[in-house]
Design an enzyme around this catalytic site. Sequence first.
Site, short mmCIF file in Angstrom:
data_model
loop_
_atom_site.label_atom_id
_atom_site.label_comp_id
_atom_site.label_asym_id
_atom_site.label_seq_id
_atom_site.Cartn_x
_atom_site.Cartn_y
_atom_site.Cartn_z
N GLY A 255 0.85 -1.21 0.00
CA GLY A 255 0.00 0.00 0.00
C GLY A 255 0.87 1.24 0.00
N ILE B 138 -0.91 6.26 4.45
CA ILE B 138 0.11 5.88 5.46
C ILE B 138 1.45 5.67 4.77
CG2 ILE B 138 0.81 4.13 7.14
CD1 ILE B 138 -2.16 3.71 7.78
N GLY C 112 -2.72 -2.81 8.33
CA GLY C 112 -4.03 -2.85 7.67
C GLY C 112 -5.07 -3.50 8.58
N ASN C 113 -6.24 -2.92 8.66
CA ASN C 113 -7.27 -3.36 9.61
C ASN C 113 -8.21 -4.43 9.05
OD1 ASN C 113 -6.84 -1.94 12.02
ND2 ASN C 113 -7.55 -0.04 11.06
N ASP D 259 -2.28 3.15 19.53
CA ASP D 259 -3.15 3.24 20.71
C ASP D 259 -2.31 3.59 21.94
OD1 ASP D 259 -5.36 2.25 19.10
OD2 ASP D 259 -4.26 0.37 19.12
N HIS E 59 -6.83 -4.19 18.49
CA HIS E 59 -6.90 -2.81 17.99
C HIS E 59 -8.36 -2.58 17.59
CE1 HIS E 59 -5.91 0.95 16.12
NE2 HIS E 59 -6.25 0.52 14.91
#
Length: 343
Positions: A28, A33, A147-148, A176, A204
Amino acid sequence: MPPDSTKYNDVDVTKKSMNKSIRVAVTGAAGNIGYALLWRIASGDCFGAAQPVNLQLLEIPPGMQRLEGVMMELNDSAFPLVHGIIGTDDPNIAFQDADVIFLVGSRPRTKDMDRSDLVAANGPIFVGQGKAIESVASRSVKVITVGNPCNTNALIACANAPSIPSRQFTAMTRLDQNRAVGQIAEHAGVPASDIRDVFIWGNHANTMYPDPRFATIEDVPVTDLFDIEWLQGQFIETVSARGKAIIVARGASSAASAASAAIDHMRDWWQGTNGRIVSMAIPSEGWYGVPKGLVFSFPCRCENGDIVVVEDLPIDAFAQSKIDENIAVLLEERDAVSELLGS
Ligand code: NAD
Ligand code: LMR
């Protein structure tokens, strides 16, 4: 004569002081990001001023033109530590002999979604990329998943790379942790550098537990300075809801702070934490009763390139309830992706 002719853009370029170049892959790489991350890697913020890097950048075909522009700009930055750059849409090329991989490429959520809603769209990405890591990456590769939903995506990548030790796969909860430090610093009116040993348990996700029980401000326990209502209430709520608050305010998910946290995570893993406790989500080996294999954020220290979980911290009833809540959510996510975990 310049003041020090062995330096170029503040890096000592004397050949004898340099390490052998390492291969760093970023997926990515043309995304938000990626755009912030690459300049920090290239400048030496992650691996140090004596560590050259070869950048191996991955995008999907629709992102290749943007990636070309990013590579042109990287080239135009003339970083002394960058010894080569390639861009590709083939993970088997991007991950070839990679020493470090930043798994960033995937869709971000919008303000009406939870991160777990992304698993159907993003989870399959980590099957193919896990397989490519298995096939071509260095056997000692260090992987950070951004990546989520990052814990479960790391689990998928790890499961698809069975010959690479699972403790080389991590997911990022450092953002976090940094948010927790930021909240404490703001509340106390001190710089972030005065604060240490606050860390994140779990996923997360909204359920994460930012644990202030061992945190100090210049050696004074945070629990002596702030009331428990704030520490167990607004503090946790603000940190765990911060991702969505940023999406609402910015109209896009966090990018510069996420890239900065990814640098912090990998720098600490690569260079060590000097005794400080940091948050890293790693496949559990049963620590604190977390089922084996779940990618869970634990208090960790890093030494000699290894991550060591801090195993002896006391767990009170509140902490246990938060840990249990995160185990339940991660088990649910694992069940939802069972077909992506290989045989
Ligand atoms: P973005 O949309 O700006 O960029 C993502 C890039 O990934 C795009 O350029 C896209 O073309 C590329 N991409 C998509 N699928 C790919 C694939 N299969 N292989 C390679 N590249 C691919 O998004 P962003 O803001 O950079 O965020 C990326 C991810 O990071 C999102 O999932 C976001 O939710 C997550 N994130 C995680 C944290 C964290 O703390 N863990 C923090 C912020 C963002
Ligand atoms: C964050 O925490 O900022 C990221 O995970 C983006 C998001 O979706 O919240």
